[in-house]
Design an enzyme around this catalytic site. Structure first.
Site, mmCIF file in Angstrom:
data_model
loop_
_atom_site.group_PDB
_atom_site.id
_atom_site.type_symbol
_atom_site.label_atom_id
_atom_site.label_comp_id
_atom_site.label_asym_id
_atom_site.label_seq_id
_atom_site.Cartn_x
_atom_site.Cartn_y
_atom_site.Cartn_z
ATOM 1 N N GLY A 1 -6.119 0.278 4.571
ATOM 2 C CA GLY A 1 -5.348 -0.934 4.322
ATOM 3 C C GLY A 1 -6.157 -2.196 4.553
ATOM 4 O O GLY A 1 -6.002 -3.194 3.835
ATOM 5 N N ASP A 2 -7.050 -2.164 5.544
ATOM 6 C CA ASP A 2 -7.897 -3.319 5.817
ATOM 7 C C ASP A 2 -8.882 -3.554 4.677
ATOM 8 O O ASP A 2 -9.163 -4.700 4.305
ATOM 9 C CB ASP A 2 -8.655 -3.120 7.126
ATOM 10 C CG ASP A 2 -7.720 -2.844 8.294
ATOM 11 O OD1 ASP A 2 -6.572 -3.334 8.253
ATOM 12 O OD2 ASP A 2 -8.130 -2.146 9.227
ATOM 13 N N SER B 1 0.859 -1.186 0.000
ATOM 14 C CA SER B 1 0.000 0.000 0.000
ATOM 15 C C SER B 1 0.896 1.236 0.000
ATOM 16 O O SER B 1 1.735 1.401 0.891
ATOM 17 C CB SER B 1 -0.886 0.030 1.250
ATOM 18 O OG SER B 1 -1.800 -1.040 1.249
ATOM 19 N N GLY C 1 -1.605 4.470 -4.455
ATOM 20 C CA GLY C 1 -2.259 3.203 -4.778
ATOM 21 C C GLY C 1 -1.498 1.989 -4.296
ATOM 22 O O GLY C 1 -0.892 1.997 -3.219
ATOM 23 N N GLY D 1 -0.294 4.509 -0.065
ATOM 24 C CA GLY D 1 -1.102 5.690 0.223
ATOM 25 C C GLY D 1 -1.862 6.153 -1.001
ATOM 26 O O GLY D 1 -2.454 5.351 -1.735
#
Length: 309
Positions: free
Chosen positions: A248-249, A217, A222, A219
């Protein structure tokens, strides 16, 4: 059934304030409270996508009872949490409504005894028998061995269940060596694992350490993925402003759902990037703005190539 593991579950409390300023008192404009920890956030997104999900991990004390009660009211999520003597932690997120920034305060969690860890491992192996995939998510509570996730990865692989690992620090370093199918670090976690701040080089290093596929990830930039089938970058069309706590989850949920649906990697990454961005627009972690998700799904740019990377 998809299984999500949150060894350090939490009661997530989110405060919204007009503006967050140090050394002053604040009037809270809104407060929400719900079961939390990374795996529980993943589970709620998966359930909203229509998947059958079971959650496991540890829960205890008065806070744990609140988590249990609220999980009962979560549609599509089956509760298989394992009781412990210690008290489930709380996490506090303070959202500045003016800037959209979020300040996070995370308690350490209960101390897990060897007997409680053994009981969990037995319950986990029983759950693997009916799992189509498993996500191992978040920090380790006090008392657990630093190689705890590595052992859970090996158990999943022995049961022929695909496993995604989303943790950090030494737990990630040990877990990668057990050869999970996917790891999903953010940029800082990837740099800590590999020593490289250049994402392309760092993902290659992470694969050499044992991960079958690495999805980082980055931010607002992408996702960057390096897999046995190729390498790709998935980029949202615009930057979104809001609460990034569960982004992120949501990406993990997108990757897992794509895995069990046997989607090609570019489609998995499109879904993960769109869900991640749409979750920023939701008020709390574990939710996403469905309208934004549907719009973003058609606008995420995926570039890359198929290879034997």
């Amino acid at each position: 059934m998809i299984l999500t593991v949150t060894l350090n579950t939490a009661l997530d409390i989110t405060y919204r304030v007009p503006a967050l300023r140090p050394h002053t008192s604040h009037r809270v404009s809104e407060v929400t409270e719900r079961p939390g920890g990374k795996g529980l956030n993943v589970a709620r997104v998966l359930a909203a996508l229509g998947h059958e999900v079971t959650v496991t991990g540890f829960t205890g004390g008065a806070t744990g009872r609140v988590v249990q009660e609220q999980l009962t009211d979560t549609p599509g999520v089956v509760n298989a949490l394992v009781p412990v003597t210690g008290a489930t932690r709380r996490t506090i997120a303070v959202v500045d409504e003016h800037t959209g920034d979020t300040t996070q305060l995370n308690e350490p969690g209960p101390t897990i005894t060897p007997a409680e860890w053994s009981a969990f491992q037995e319950a986990y192996e029983d759950l693997l028998a009916s799992a189509s995939a498993v996500a191992l998510c978040g920090s380790l509570p006090p008392g657990l061995p630093v190689g705890a996730y590595a052992g859970l990865v090996r158990s999943a692989k022995a049961a022929d269940v695909p496993v995604l690992l989303d943790t950090s620090g030494e737990a990630l370093r040990r877990g990668v060596a057990a050869r999970p199918d996917i790891i999903k670090p953010n940029a800082d976690e990837l740099a800590e694992l590999t020593g490289s701040h250049e994402p392309s080089r760092a993902t290659q290093d992470a694969r050499r350490r044992g991960a079958r596929a690495v999805v980082a990830s980055l931010g607002e930039a992408g996702l960057l993925a390096l897999t046995p089938e190729g390498r790709w970058r998935a980029t949202p069309p615009t930057r979104v402003h809001g609460n990034p706590t569960g982004a992120g989850d949501a990406a993990v949920a997108g990757l897992l759902s794509g895995l069990v649906e046997r989607l090609p990697w570019p489609d998995r990454l499109t879904r993960a990037a769109a869900l991640s961005a749409a979750s920023v627009l939701a008020p709390v972690a574990g939710e996403f703005d469905r309208k934004a998700y549907e719009e973003l799904s058609g606008r995420v740019a995926v570039t890359g190539e198929v290879s034997a990377a």
